[in-house]
Every structure is written in structure tokens, then in C-alpha cells.
Design a protein around this motif. Structure first.
Motif, short mmCIF file in Angstrom:
data_model
loop_
_atom_site.label_atom_id
_atom_site.label_comp_id
_atom_site.label_asym_id
_atom_site.label_seq_id
_atom_site.Cartn_x
_atom_site.Cartn_y
_atom_site.Cartn_z
N UNK A 113 0.94 -0.97 0.00
CA UNK A 113 0.29 0.24 -0.21
C UNK A 113 0.74 1.31 -0.04
N UNK A 114 0.83 2.03 -1.43
CA UNK A 114 1.41 3.33 -1.31
C UNK A 114 2.83 3.55 -0.91
N UNK A 115 2.82 2.19 -2.21
CA UNK A 115 4.75 2.45 -2.08
C UNK A 115 5.23 3.51 -2.88
N UNK A 116 4.42 4.22 -3.73
CA UNK A 116 4.48 5.62 -4.23
C UNK A 116 4.95 6.05 -3.60
N UNK A 117 5.02 6.60 -2.35
CA UNK A 117 5.82 7.26 -1.27
C UNK A 117 7.56 6.74 -0.44
N UNK A 118 7.36 5.51 -1.15
CA UNK A 118 8.95 5.31 -0.81
C UNK A 118 9.03 5.19 0.74
N UNK A 119 9.93 5.11 1.42
CA UNK A 119 10.33 4.96 2.28
C UNK A 119 9.29 5.16 3.60
N UNK A 120 8.31 6.15 3.15
CA UNK A 120 7.23 6.95 3.78
C UNK A 120 6.03 6.26 3.95
N UNK A 121 5.83 5.62 3.08
CA UNK A 121 4.94 4.57 2.59
C UNK A 121 3.59 4.25 4.47
N UNK A 122 4.76 3.40 5.27
CA UNK A 122 4.43 3.44 6.65
C UNK A 122 3.21 4.77 7.11
N UNK A 123 3.84 5.78 7.24
CA UNK A 123 3.32 6.71 7.69
C UNK A 123 2.17 7.19 6.30
N UNK A 124 2.04 6.68 5.19
CA UNK A 124 1.38 7.22 4.44
C UNK A 124 -0.25 6.35 4.53
N UNK A 125 0.17 5.40 5.11
CA UNK A 125 -0.57 4.28 5.50
C UNK A 125 -1.33 5.11 6.92
N UNK A 126 -1.06 5.70 7.51
CA UNK A 126 -1.46 5.28 8.71
C UNK A 126 -2.18 7.09 9.23
N UNK A 127 -1.70 7.84 7.62
CA UNK A 127 -2.35 8.92 7.09
C UNK A 127 -3.73 8.55 6.76
N UNK A 150 -4.15 6.82 -1.53
CA UNK A 150 -4.58 5.78 0.46
C UNK A 150 -6.08 6.25 0.40
N UNK A 151 -7.26 7.20 0.09
CA UNK A 151 -7.92 7.13 0.99
C UNK A 151 -9.35 6.28 0.39
N UNK A 152 -9.22 6.14 -1.30
CA UNK A 152 -9.67 6.12 -1.68
C UNK A 152 -9.59 3.96 -1.80
N UNK A 153 -8.43 3.81 -1.73
CA UNK A 153 -8.48 2.11 -2.36
C UNK A 153 -8.10 1.99 -0.40
N UNK A 154 -8.98 1.15 -0.37
CA UNK A 154 -9.80 0.45 0.47
C UNK A 154 -10.91 0.51 1.86
#
Length: 361
Positions: A24-38, A185-189
Motif C-alpha cells: 500500500x502507498x509504495x509510491x511514497x517510498x520509505x514513508x509508505x507506512x506513514x502514508x498508510x497511517x494517514x 490512499x483514502x480511496x483504496x480500501x
């Protein structure tokens, strides 16, 4: 009727869906986990909006909300948007299953043969009723969570995790993070959970739905964020961004005493189960919504023809994995915000005015 526990587990397995495999959110690189939480926090807002609409119209589904609020002339055409969205969502999920199985463990297998097997099982489950889906998720999800925990333990035991690869946090700035959060991010899932509005009215304890759905949403987001963080810590930023199936590939890194190795089947198990149940729920939402709009006594007459059409669309939607992802990104970009967020928001505002303000005049 569905128990509140079944509804909770259906929400988790729907939202985890295919995200737990694709990254999920791989386009944001190493910050993907932050992107997922947001994405989870912000994505819970449209879900809360859907739940508020359910409170305003108890016992009714999304395709009934629009005619009730806007009248038949405007409300019915707007309501028909959502069966179309559910249909393409189900066809895309089937395409996810097809692409991954052929790419990983079943190369050379005819695409139609793989999907025909899934569709056959799905038709049987849909004919059996949504209660069958609820009971199956109640049995399967605890097993999947145990596998999740088992895999995490094995990955850490394999000594391939380096959390320094997560630093620096937001090193490229917050712009890259928010660019992925909105709208994908907010649309998927999360906003896609609008399909669950066809199921929520069937809960045996409607007063508990809001609480359980929001808890399920945050649990789903945490599961995806944890696996994103571990994948980045194992593969690094570039590896995570360029891999098609980074969370599936994680299972290949497990190597303990030359005994625990080649556990690819675990990754496939996650994907097949979560993708299958997500697709089944989307197909159920599709046939139930069409049943309501056509005033049919039962949705079962729709299951076979619509499943076959979804099968055909999934086989012709794209010719490669890269094209498949591009189709999904475009679908989310052009339809996610207007149909998952803006239109329901206008519906909520109008419904609130009609039910709370105009009635007092």
C-alpha cells in the motif's frame, strides 16, 4: 442477519484486501507506512460519513438513500452509479488474483482456468447468502492473523530487518506523502468500503455498527502499515518501490537454520483469501444493489450472469500487470473522490437538512 462480530471481520478482510500483498502507498517510498497511517485516519472520515447516513436512514442501503433524499427522477440515476462501481471493483479484484497467480506460482496456466475456478466457488457462496460469507470470514480471519504474526516472527528471526532503512522520516518532504494519501490512499480500501453499506443494515445490533466498523478500519490500517514498514526495512526504499509484490516477496526472505525456507505459499494464502473475500463482498453489493433498483424479489437470478460478465471484463481489462495497475490508478483518480466522497457528502448534507431542519419549520 449478521452478527456484529461477523461484520467486524468482514470489514477487516475487505479493507486489507489486496493491499497486504501489493504494498500500500509504495509510491511514497520509505514513508509508505506513514502514508498508510494517514490514509487510515483520513480514510475513516468517509466511512464515518457512510455510517452517519446509515443512522439517518436505518435499515436502508446506499441505493435506497439517493431516491429517498433526491426523489426518483434524480435519485435513481445517481444510485445506479454504485452498482457500476461495485462491478468494476469486483472485476479489478479478479484481475488482481489472475495477475499474481500467473506471475508467481502458476505461470503458463490459462487465465480463464484460474478465474473460472474462483468464479465457480464465488457463485456458490453468493447463492448461499451473505451469512455464509460472514461465517467463513469469522473462521478464516483469525487464522490469517496468526499467519501474519508467525511470518513477522520468522522475518525478524531471519536477521534481514534493518530499521535504519526507514530513515530519514519524511526525508523527501511531506508533499510526496500527501500526494499519495490524496486521492489514492483514502480511496483504496477505505472509501471503497462504501460497498459495505449494502451489508451494514443486516447487522443484528445496528447500534454497535459504527463502533465496530471504525475499530476494524484502524486495525486494517495498522496491519498494512506494519507490513509496509517491515518490507521497507528489508528491501530498502528502491526495492520496495520497484517490486510488484513486495509483501509477497517478504516470505522469500525467511531463512532459519536451512529449515524454514521457501514459504511463498504463506504469501499466496494471504492474497487468495483476502482478495477472494473482498471480491465476494463486492459482487454481493453489486447483485443486491441491482435487486433493489429493479425491484426484484431475489438477487440470486443475477448472480450467474453478472459473475460471468465480471469474469469476461477481468480477462480483458488489461494485458499486463503494469497496465492493470495503471487502470486501477486511473479509476481511483477519476472516480474515487467524486463518487466515494463528494457525492455521499452532498447526500449527507441534503439528508441532514431534510430530516433535521426542514421538519422543524
Amino acid at each position: 442477519m449478521l452478527t456484529i462480530r461477523q461484520l467486524f471481520m468482514m470489514t477487516v478482510i475487505f479493507q486489507v484486501g489486496t493491499s497486504v500483498i501489493f504494498g500500500f502507498a509504495s509510491a511514497s517510498g520509505r514513508d509508505a507506512w506513514i502514508t498508510t497511517l494517514l490514509s487510515t485516519v483520513i480514510g475513516s472520515l468517509p466511512i464515518l460519513m457512510f455510517l452517519m447516513l446509515m443512522r439517518l436512514y436505518p435499515g436502508m442501503t446506499i441505493v435506497e438513500w439517493f431516491p429517498k433524499t433526491f426523489g426518483n427522477w434524480l435519485g435513481v440515476p445517481l444510485a445506479w452509479i454504485y452498482p457500476v462501481m461495485f462491478f468494476f471493483g469486483a472485476a479489478h479484484s479478479l484481475g488482481d488474483i489472475k495477475d499474481m497467480l500467473i506471475t508467481t506460482i502458476l505461470p503458463g496456466t490459462p487465465e480463464w482456468a484460474i478465474l473460472a475456478l474462483f468464479i465457480t466457488v464465488m457463485i456458490y457462496i453468493l447463492m448461499s447468502g451473505v451469512q455464509t460469507i460472514g461465517r467463513l470470514t469469522e473462521m478464516i480471519l483469525p487464522v490469517l492473523i496468526l499467519f501474519f504474526l508467525f511470518e513477522i516472527i520468522l522475518i525478524f528471526s531471519s536477521e534481514v530487518v534493518d530499521f535504519h532503512r526507514l530513515a530519514p522520516i519524511a526525508g523527501e518532504g511531506w508533499g510526496r506523502i500527501f500526494h499519495v494519501v490524496m486521492p489514492n490512499g483514502i480511496s483504496q480500501s477505505f472509501a471503497e468500503s462504501i460497498a459495505l453499506t449494502m451489508i451494514w443494515p443486516m447487522a443484528d445490533r445496528p447500534e454497535k455498527v459504527l463502533n465496530r466498523v471504525l475499530i476494524a478500519t484502524f486495525l486494517s490500517g495498522m496491519i498494512i502499515a506494519v507490513f509496509d514498514a517491515i518490507a521497507i526495512a528489508v528491501f530498502g526504499e528502491m526495492g520496495f518501490m520497484t517490486m510488484v509484490y513486495p509483501l509477497y516477496t517478504l516470505t522469500k526472505t525467511i531463512s532459519i537454520a536451512d529449515f524454514f525456507e521457501n514459504l511463498d505459499a504463506i504469501g499466496i494464502l494471504y492474497f487468495v483469501c483476502t482478495a477472494f473475500f473482498k471480491t465476494s463482498i463486492q459482487m454481493y453489493a453489486l447483485v443486491r444493489s441491482v435487486q433493489h433498483l429493479l425491484y426484484l424479489n431475489s438477487y440470486r437470478s443475477l448472480v450467474i450472469p453478472m459473475s460471468l460478465v465480471a469474469l469476461i471484463i477481468s480477462l480483458t481489462l488489461s494485458k499486463s500487470s503494469s497496465e492493470h495497475f495503471a487502470v486501477f490508478s486511473n479509476l481511483v483518480a477519476y472516480t474515487g473522490v467524486p463518487f466515494y466522497i463528494v457525492l455521499p457528502f452532498l447526500l449527507l448534507v441534503t439528508a441532514f437538512i431534510k430530516t433535521h431542519l426542514l421538519t422543524k419549520i
